[in-house]
Design a protein around this motif. Structure first.
Motif, short mmCIF file in Angstrom:
data_model
loop_
_atom_site.label_atom_id
_atom_site.label_comp_id
_atom_site.label_asym_id
_atom_site.label_seq_id
_atom_site.Cartn_x
_atom_site.Cartn_y
_atom_site.Cartn_z
N ARG A 87 0.84 -1.20 0.00
CA ARG A 87 0.00 0.00 0.00
C ARG A 87 0.87 1.25 0.00
NH1 ARG A 87 -0.90 3.29 3.97
NH2 ARG A 87 -0.46 1.82 5.65
N MET A 88 1.88 1.24 0.84
CA MET A 88 2.77 2.40 0.93
C MET A 88 3.54 2.59 -0.37
SD MET A 88 3.92 2.02 4.89
CE MET A 88 4.80 3.57 4.96
N GLU A 89 3.94 1.49 -1.00
CA GLU A 89 4.65 1.59 -2.29
C GLU A 89 3.76 2.24 -3.34
OE1 GLU A 89 6.46 -1.47 -5.61
OE2 GLU A 89 6.51 -2.08 -3.51
N LEU A 90 2.46 2.00 -3.26
CA LEU A 90 1.51 2.62 -4.19
C LEU A 90 1.22 4.07 -3.83
CD1 LEU A 90 -1.00 -0.34 -4.60
CD2 LEU A 90 0.65 0.49 -6.30
N GLY A 91 1.70 4.51 -2.67
CA GLY A 91 1.49 5.89 -2.25
C GLY A 91 0.07 6.16 -1.78
N LEU A 92 -0.59 5.12 -1.26
CA LEU A 92 -1.97 5.26 -0.82
C LEU A 92 -2.07 5.25 0.70
CD1 LEU A 92 -3.67 2.70 -3.24
CD2 LEU A 92 -3.67 5.20 -3.45
N THR A 93 -2.97 6.06 1.23
CA THR A 93 -3.28 5.99 2.65
C THR A 93 -4.15 4.76 2.88
OG1 THR A 93 -5.33 7.25 2.46
CG2 THR A 93 -3.28 8.52 2.83
N GLN A 94 -4.34 4.39 4.12
CA GLN A 94 -5.23 3.26 4.41
C GLN A 94 -6.65 3.56 3.92
OE1 GLN A 94 -4.63 2.71 8.67
NE2 GLN A 94 -3.48 0.83 8.24
N LYS A 95 -7.10 4.78 4.09
CA LYS A 95 -8.44 5.17 3.64
C LYS A 95 -8.56 5.07 2.12
CE LYS A 95 -11.93 8.75 4.17
NZ LYS A 95 -12.27 10.01 4.82
N GLU A 96 -7.56 5.56 1.40
CA GLU A 96 -7.57 5.51 -0.07
C GLU A 96 -7.53 4.07 -0.57
OE1 GLU A 96 -5.23 9.70 -1.03
OE2 GLU A 96 -4.07 7.88 -0.60
N CYS A 97 -6.69 3.26 0.06
CA CYS A 97 -6.59 1.86 -0.37
C CYS A 97 -7.89 1.13 -0.07
CB CYS A 97 -5.41 1.19 0.33
SG CYS A 97 -4.82 -0.27 -0.54
N GLY A 98 -8.46 1.38 1.08
CA GLY A 98 -9.75 0.78 1.41
C GLY A 98 -10.80 1.14 0.39
N ALA A 99 -10.86 2.40 0.00
CA ALA A 99 -11.84 2.84 -0.99
C ALA A 99 -11.61 2.15 -2.34
CB ALA A 99 -11.77 4.36 -1.15
N PHE B 42 -10.46 -0.77 -2.84
CA PHE B 42 -10.87 -2.17 -2.74
C PHE B 42 -12.29 -2.34 -2.22
CE2 PHE B 42 -6.35 -2.66 -3.19
CZ PHE B 42 -6.19 -3.88 -3.82
N GLY B 43 -12.98 -1.23 -1.99
CA GLY B 43 -14.38 -1.30 -1.57
C GLY B 43 -14.59 -1.50 -0.07
N TYR B 44 -13.64 -1.03 0.73
CA TYR B 44 -13.73 -1.16 2.18
C TYR B 44 -13.71 0.21 2.84
CZ TYR B 44 -12.58 -6.07 1.52
OH TYR B 44 -12.59 -7.38 1.12
N SER B 45 -14.25 0.26 4.03
CA SER B 45 -14.12 1.46 4.85
C SER B 45 -12.69 1.49 5.40
CB SER B 45 -15.11 1.40 6.02
OG SER B 45 -14.78 0.30 6.87
N LEU B 46 -12.34 2.59 6.04
CA LEU B 46 -11.02 2.69 6.65
C LEU B 46 -10.82 1.55 7.65
CD1 LEU B 46 -8.33 4.01 7.41
CD2 LEU B 46 -9.60 5.55 8.91
N SER B 47 -11.79 1.32 8.52
CA SER B 47 -11.62 0.26 9.53
C SER B 47 -11.58 -1.12 8.87
CB SER B 47 -12.72 0.33 10.58
OG SER B 47 -13.99 0.08 10.00
N GLY B 48 -12.31 -1.30 7.78
CA GLY B 48 -12.27 -2.57 7.05
C GLY B 48 -10.89 -2.84 6.49
N TRP B 49 -10.25 -1.80 5.91
CA TRP B 49 -8.91 -1.99 5.37
C TRP B 49 -7.90 -2.21 6.50
CZ3 TRP B 49 -7.07 -3.64 1.08
CH2 TRP B 49 -5.69 -3.66 0.92
N GLN B 50 -8.07 -1.49 7.59
CA GLN B 50 -7.15 -1.67 8.72
C GLN B 50 -7.17 -3.12 9.20
OE1 GLN B 50 -8.70 1.50 11.15
NE2 GLN B 50 -6.97 2.85 10.65
N LYS B 51 -8.33 -3.75 9.15
CA LYS B 51 -8.42 -5.16 9.53
C LYS B 51 -7.64 -6.04 8.55
CE LYS B 51 -12.78 -4.66 11.91
NZ LYS B 51 -14.22 -4.91 11.89
N LYS B 52 -7.60 -5.65 7.28
CA LYS B 52 -6.80 -6.40 6.30
C LYS B 52 -5.32 -6.29 6.62
CE LYS B 52 -10.16 -7.50 3.39
NZ LYS B 52 -10.48 -8.85 2.97
N GLU B 53 -4.88 -5.13 7.06
CA GLU B 53 -3.47 -4.93 7.40
C GLU B 53 -3.12 -5.52 8.76
OE1 GLU B 53 -1.80 -1.04 6.89
OE2 GLU B 53 -2.51 -0.89 4.82
N ASN B 54 -4.12 -5.97 9.50
CA ASN B 54 -3.89 -6.57 10.82
C ASN B 54 -4.28 -8.04 10.84
OD1 ASN B 54 -2.88 -4.27 12.20
ND2 ASN B 54 -4.94 -3.44 12.26
N ALA B 55 -4.32 -8.69 9.67
CA ALA B 55 -4.67 -10.11 9.62
C ALA B 55 -3.73 -10.88 10.54
CB ALA B 55 -4.57 -10.64 8.19
#
Length: 69
Positions: free
Chosen positions: A10-22, A24-37
């Motif tokens: 995600r960081m290599e793509l230059g995206l924030t967690q919120k941007e990356c979540g959007a 992929f169709g997730y909310s910020l908290s949804g994406w944060q859960k992906k990064e905390n698998a």
């Protein structure tokens, strides 16, 4: 992918967690859960992992090529 690899991609793509979540169709908290698998999070689906690998140029079998416009 490990949570660390997901975060690094995600960081290599230059995206924030919120941007990356959007993207992929997730909310910020949804994406944060992906990064905390592994820490009661949610792992990436196979399709999400494939797309993230393609976007970062790290897919073992395929590459993305920009279309001529």
């Amino acid at each position: 992918m490990t949570p660390e690899e997901i975060r690094a991609a995600r960081m290599e793509l230059g995206l924030t967690q919120k941007e990356c979540g959007a993207r992929f169709g997730y909310s910020l908290s949804g994406w944060q859960k992906k990064e905390n698998a592994g820490k009661n999070g949610r792992q990436l689906t196979n399709g999400e992992e494939e797309l993230l690998l393609l976007l970062t140029g790290k897919h073992p079998h395929f590459i993305l090529i920009r279309r001529k416009t």
